[in-house]
Design a protein around this motif. Structure first.
Motif, mmCIF file in Angstrom:
data_model
loop_
_atom_site.group_PDB
_atom_site.id
_atom_site.type_symbol
_atom_site.label_atom_id
_atom_site.label_comp_id
_atom_site.label_asym_id
_atom_site.label_seq_id
_atom_site.Cartn_x
_atom_site.Cartn_y
_atom_site.Cartn_z
ATOM 1 N N LEU A 1 9.538 2.246 8.048
ATOM 2 C CA LEU A 1 8.688 1.497 8.974
ATOM 3 C C LEU A 1 9.547 0.442 9.665
ATOM 4 O O LEU A 1 10.309 -0.270 9.010
ATOM 5 N N PHE B 1 5.211 -1.205 16.145
ATOM 6 C CA PHE B 1 5.585 -0.528 14.910
ATOM 7 C C PHE B 1 6.162 0.829 15.280
ATOM 8 O O PHE B 1 5.712 1.462 16.238
ATOM 9 N N ASP C 1 -6.338 2.193 10.770
ATOM 10 C CA ASP C 1 -6.027 0.801 10.424
ATOM 11 C C ASP C 1 -6.075 -0.086 11.671
ATOM 12 O O ASP C 1 -5.354 0.153 12.635
ATOM 13 N N LYS D 1 -5.280 7.834 7.285
ATOM 14 C CA LYS D 1 -5.636 6.462 6.890
ATOM 15 C C LYS D 1 -4.996 5.456 7.840
ATOM 16 O O LYS D 1 -5.624 4.514 8.302
ATOM 17 N N ARG E 1 2.411 1.891 -3.309
ATOM 18 C CA ARG E 1 1.397 2.319 -4.272
ATOM 19 C C ARG E 1 0.970 3.770 -4.003
ATOM 20 O O ARG E 1 0.866 4.572 -4.919
ATOM 21 N N MET F 1 8.791 3.662 1.241
ATOM 22 C CA MET F 1 8.673 3.224 2.637
ATOM 23 C C MET F 1 9.721 2.145 2.878
ATOM 24 O O MET F 1 9.571 1.009 2.447
ATOM 25 N N ALA G 1 0.848 -1.205 0.000
ATOM 26 C CA ALA G 1 0.000 0.000 0.000
ATOM 27 C C ALA G 1 0.878 1.248 0.000
ATOM 28 O O ALA G 1 0.609 2.215 -0.720
HETATM 29 C C1 LIG Z 1 1.915 0.536 10.811
HETATM 30 C C2 LIG Z 1 1.247 0.845 9.500
HETATM 31 C C3 LIG Z 1 1.894 1.648 8.566
HETATM 32 C C4 LIG Z 1 1.290 1.961 7.345
HETATM 33 N N1 LIG Z 1 1.923 2.772 6.463
HETATM 34 C C5 LIG Z 1 1.314 3.132 5.310
HETATM 35 C C6 LIG Z 1 1.925 4.044 4.397
HETATM 36 O O1 LIG Z 1 3.028 4.548 4.602
HETATM 37 N N2 LIG Z 1 1.237 4.351 3.263
HETATM 38 C C7 LIG Z 1 0.014 3.827 2.980
HETATM 39 O O2 LIG Z 1 -0.557 4.150 1.933
HETATM 40 N N3 LIG Z 1 -0.566 2.947 3.807
HETATM 41 C C8 LIG Z 1 0.048 2.583 4.959
HETATM 42 N N4 LIG Z 1 -0.573 1.704 5.809
HETATM 43 C C9 LIG Z 1 -1.812 1.047 5.377
HETATM 44 C C10 LIG Z 1 -3.013 1.947 5.534
HETATM 45 O O3 LIG Z 1 -3.458 1.900 6.868
HETATM 46 C C11 LIG Z 1 -4.146 1.494 4.595
HETATM 47 O O4 LIG Z 1 -4.441 0.137 4.822
HETATM 48 C C12 LIG Z 1 -3.776 1.641 3.141
HETATM 49 O O5 LIG Z 1 -3.214 2.909 2.892
HETATM 50 C C13 LIG Z 1 -5.005 1.460 2.263
HETATM 51 O O6 LIG Z 1 -4.601 1.585 0.951
HETATM 52 P P1 LIG Z 1 -5.662 1.816 -0.214
HETATM 53 O O7 LIG Z 1 -6.437 3.055 0.137
HETATM 54 O O8 LIG Z 1 -4.824 1.970 -1.437
HETATM 55 O O9 LIG Z 1 -6.496 0.571 -0.228
HETATM 56 C C14 LIG Z 1 0.019 1.402 7.040
HETATM 57 C C15 LIG Z 1 -0.617 0.600 7.983
HETATM 58 C C16 LIG Z 1 -0.027 0.306 9.195
HETATM 59 C C17 LIG Z 1 -0.728 -0.579 10.181
#
Ligand SMILES: Cc1cc2nc3c(=O)[nH]c(=O)nc-3n(C[C@H](O)[C@H](O)[C@H](O)COP(=O)(O)O)c2cc1C
Length: 147
Positions: free
Chosen positions: A47, A54, A75, A71, A36, A99, A33
Protein backbone atom coordinates in the motif's frame (compact mmCIF):
# COMPACT_ATOMS: atom_id res chain seq x y z
CA UNK A 1 1.84 -21.03 -14.91
CA UNK A 2 0.94 -22.01 -11.36
CA UNK A 3 -2.80 -21.84 -11.13
CA UNK A 4 -4.80 -19.52 -9.01
CA UNK A 5 -2.52 -16.58 -8.24
CA UNK A 6 -4.10 -13.23 -9.05
CA UNK A 7 -2.98 -9.66 -8.74
CA UNK A 8 -5.13 -6.60 -8.39
CA UNK A 9 -3.73 -3.12 -8.73
CA UNK A 10 -5.66 0.07 -8.22
CA UNK A 11 -5.40 3.61 -7.04
CA UNK A 12 -7.91 5.79 -5.27
CA UNK A 13 -8.39 9.17 -3.71
CA UNK A 14 -8.05 9.75 -0.01
CA UNK A 15 -11.31 10.70 1.70
CA UNK A 16 -9.99 10.86 5.25
CA UNK A 17 -10.76 14.28 6.65
CA UNK A 18 -8.36 15.99 8.93
CA UNK A 19 -4.68 16.56 9.30
CA UNK A 20 -1.65 14.36 9.24
CA UNK A 21 -2.27 12.83 12.63
CA UNK A 22 -5.76 11.70 11.69
CA UNK A 23 -4.58 10.32 8.37
CA UNK A 24 -1.67 8.51 10.03
CA UNK A 25 -3.96 6.89 12.57
CA UNK A 26 -6.47 5.78 9.93
CA UNK A 27 -3.65 4.30 7.86
CA UNK A 28 -2.48 2.48 10.99
CA UNK A 29 -5.95 1.01 11.36
CA UNK A 30 -6.03 -0.01 7.67
CA UNK A 31 -2.68 -1.74 8.05
CA UNK A 32 -3.82 -3.44 11.25
CA UNK A 33 -6.87 -4.81 9.38
CA UNK A 34 -4.62 -6.01 6.57
CA UNK A 35 -2.26 -7.73 8.99
CA UNK A 36 -5.21 -9.40 10.66
CA UNK A 37 -7.22 -10.40 7.60
CA UNK A 38 -4.75 -10.98 4.78
CA UNK A 39 -2.51 -13.78 6.13
CA UNK A 40 -5.29 -16.35 6.66
CA UNK A 41 -6.47 -15.61 3.10
CA UNK A 42 -2.91 -15.90 1.74
CA UNK A 43 -3.14 -12.34 0.47
CA UNK A 44 0.04 -10.27 0.27
CA UNK A 45 0.66 -6.84 -1.16
CA UNK A 46 1.72 -3.26 -0.78
CA UNK A 47 0.00 0.00 0.00
CA UNK A 48 1.31 3.42 -0.93
CA UNK A 49 -0.09 6.69 0.32
CA UNK A 50 1.16 9.91 -1.14
CA UNK A 51 -0.30 13.34 -1.61
CA UNK A 52 -3.90 12.35 -1.29
CA UNK A 53 -3.74 9.15 -3.32
CA UNK A 54 -3.63 5.51 -2.32
CA UNK A 55 -2.14 2.89 -4.59
CA UNK A 56 -2.42 -0.75 -3.64
CA UNK A 57 -1.34 -4.10 -4.98
CA UNK A 58 -3.16 -7.19 -3.70
CA UNK A 59 -2.01 -10.66 -4.67
CA UNK A 60 -3.23 -14.09 -3.74
CA UNK A 61 -5.75 -16.76 -4.70
CA UNK A 62 -8.44 -15.19 -6.88
CA UNK A 63 -11.36 -15.66 -4.45
CA UNK A 64 -9.28 -14.20 -1.60
CA UNK A 65 -8.22 -11.16 -3.58
CA UNK A 66 -11.85 -10.62 -4.58
CA UNK A 67 -13.03 -10.97 -1.02
CA UNK A 68 -10.53 -8.43 0.35
CA UNK A 69 -11.01 -6.05 -2.55
CA UNK A 70 -14.81 -6.07 -2.21
CA UNK A 71 -14.42 -4.92 1.38
CA UNK A 72 -11.89 -2.28 0.42
CA UNK A 73 -14.21 -0.95 -2.29
CA UNK A 74 -16.87 -0.23 0.31
CA UNK A 75 -14.48 1.65 2.59
CA UNK A 76 -15.45 5.33 2.89
CA UNK A 77 -11.87 6.30 3.71
CA UNK A 78 -11.19 6.44 -0.01
CA UNK A 79 -13.10 6.84 -3.25
CA UNK A 80 -12.86 7.11 -7.02
CA UNK A 81 -11.22 3.69 -7.09
CA UNK A 82 -9.58 3.09 -10.46
CA UNK A 83 -8.70 -0.54 -11.12
CA UNK A 84 -5.66 -0.74 -13.35
CA UNK A 85 -5.34 -4.49 -13.48
CA UNK A 86 -6.94 -7.65 -12.14
CA UNK A 87 -5.27 -10.62 -13.70
CA UNK A 88 -3.48 -13.91 -13.26
CA UNK A 89 0.10 -13.53 -12.08
CA UNK A 90 3.04 -15.87 -12.32
CA UNK A 91 4.51 -15.15 -8.92
CA UNK A 92 4.12 -12.92 -5.94
CA UNK A 93 5.97 -9.64 -5.85
CA UNK A 94 5.38 -8.95 -2.18
CA UNK A 95 5.58 -12.43 -0.73
CA UNK A 96 7.16 -11.20 2.50
CA UNK A 97 4.41 -8.80 3.45
CA UNK A 98 0.79 -9.20 4.47
CA UNK A 99 0.69 -5.53 3.48
CA UNK A 100 3.85 -3.50 3.00
CA UNK A 101 3.38 0.19 3.63
CA UNK A 102 5.65 2.14 1.34
CA UNK A 103 6.60 5.73 1.01
CA UNK A 104 6.05 6.43 4.69
CA UNK A 105 9.59 7.66 5.22
CA UNK A 106 9.20 10.00 2.29
CA UNK A 107 6.07 11.72 3.45
CA UNK A 108 7.16 15.08 2.10
CA UNK A 109 8.00 13.84 -1.34
CA UNK A 110 5.64 13.65 -4.20
CA UNK A 111 6.27 10.04 -5.17
CA UNK A 112 4.02 10.11 -8.17
CA UNK A 113 4.97 13.62 -9.17
CA UNK A 114 7.72 12.70 -11.58
CA UNK A 115 5.42 10.52 -13.60
CA UNK A 116 2.43 12.80 -13.28
CA UNK A 117 3.30 15.12 -16.13
CA UNK A 118 3.96 12.29 -18.58
CA UNK A 119 1.31 9.80 -17.65
CA UNK A 120 -1.29 12.02 -16.06
CA UNK A 121 -1.45 9.80 -12.99
CA UNK A 122 -3.85 12.20 -11.38
CA UNK A 123 -5.89 12.39 -14.53
CA UNK A 124 -6.32 8.64 -14.65
CA UNK A 125 -4.17 7.72 -17.57
CA UNK A 126 -1.43 5.78 -15.78
CA UNK A 127 -1.18 2.13 -16.72
CA UNK A 128 -1.16 -0.76 -14.31
CA UNK A 129 2.33 -1.90 -15.29
CA UNK A 130 3.75 1.54 -14.68
CA UNK A 131 2.16 1.82 -11.26
CA UNK A 132 3.31 -1.70 -10.42
CA UNK A 133 6.87 -0.67 -11.31
CA UNK A 134 6.66 2.31 -9.01
CA UNK A 135 5.33 0.25 -6.13
CA UNK A 136 7.91 -2.48 -6.70
CA UNK A 137 10.76 0.02 -6.79
CA UNK A 138 9.56 1.54 -3.55
CA UNK A 139 9.54 -1.93 -2.02
CA UNK A 140 13.12 -2.54 -3.14
CA UNK A 141 14.18 0.78 -1.64
CA UNK A 142 12.49 -0.07 1.64
CA UNK A 143 14.16 -3.47 1.71
CA UNK A 144 17.55 -1.92 1.01
CA UNK A 145 16.99 0.56 3.82
CA UNK A 146 16.01 -2.18 6.23
CA UNK A 147 18.95 -4.44 5.32
C1 LIG B 1 -6.75 2.02 0.76
C2 LIG B 1 -7.24 0.92 1.66
C3 LIG B 1 -6.59 -0.31 1.67
C4 LIG B 1 -7.04 -1.35 2.48
N1 LIG B 1 -6.41 -2.55 2.46
C5 LIG B 1 -6.89 -3.59 3.19
C6 LIG B 1 -6.29 -4.88 3.13
O1 LIG B 1 -5.32 -5.13 2.41
N2 LIG B 1 -6.83 -5.86 3.90
C7 LIG B 1 -7.90 -5.65 4.71
O2 LIG B 1 -8.35 -6.58 5.39
N3 LIG B 1 -8.46 -4.44 4.81
C8 LIG B 1 -7.98 -3.40 4.08
N4 LIG B 1 -8.59 -2.17 4.17
C9 LIG B 1 -9.63 -1.96 5.18
C10 LIG B 1 -10.96 -2.51 4.74
O3 LIG B 1 -11.59 -1.58 3.90
C11 LIG B 1 -11.85 -2.79 5.97
O4 LIG B 1 -11.97 -1.63 6.75
C12 LIG B 1 -11.29 -3.88 6.84
O5 LIG B 1 -10.90 -4.99 6.08
C13 LIG B 1 -12.33 -4.32 7.87
O6 LIG B 1 -11.75 -5.29 8.65
P1 LIG B 1 -12.64 -6.23 9.58
O7 LIG B 1 -13.64 -6.91 8.68
O8 LIG B 1 -11.66 -7.18 10.18
O9 LIG B 1 -13.27 -5.31 10.58
C14 LIG B 1 -8.15 -1.13 3.35
C15 LIG B 1 -8.79 0.10 3.32
C16 LIG B 1 -8.36 1.13 2.51
C17 LIG B 1 -9.06 2.45 2.52
Amino acid sequence: MPSGLYRCIYYSKNRIDGGRTRIASEIESILAAARRNNPPLLVTGALVFNRGLFAQVLEGPCPSVEKVFEKILRDPRHGDVQVLGFEAARERMFSNWSMAFLGQSREDQNLFGHIGPQTGFSTERIEGDRLLDIVRNLAFEEEARAA
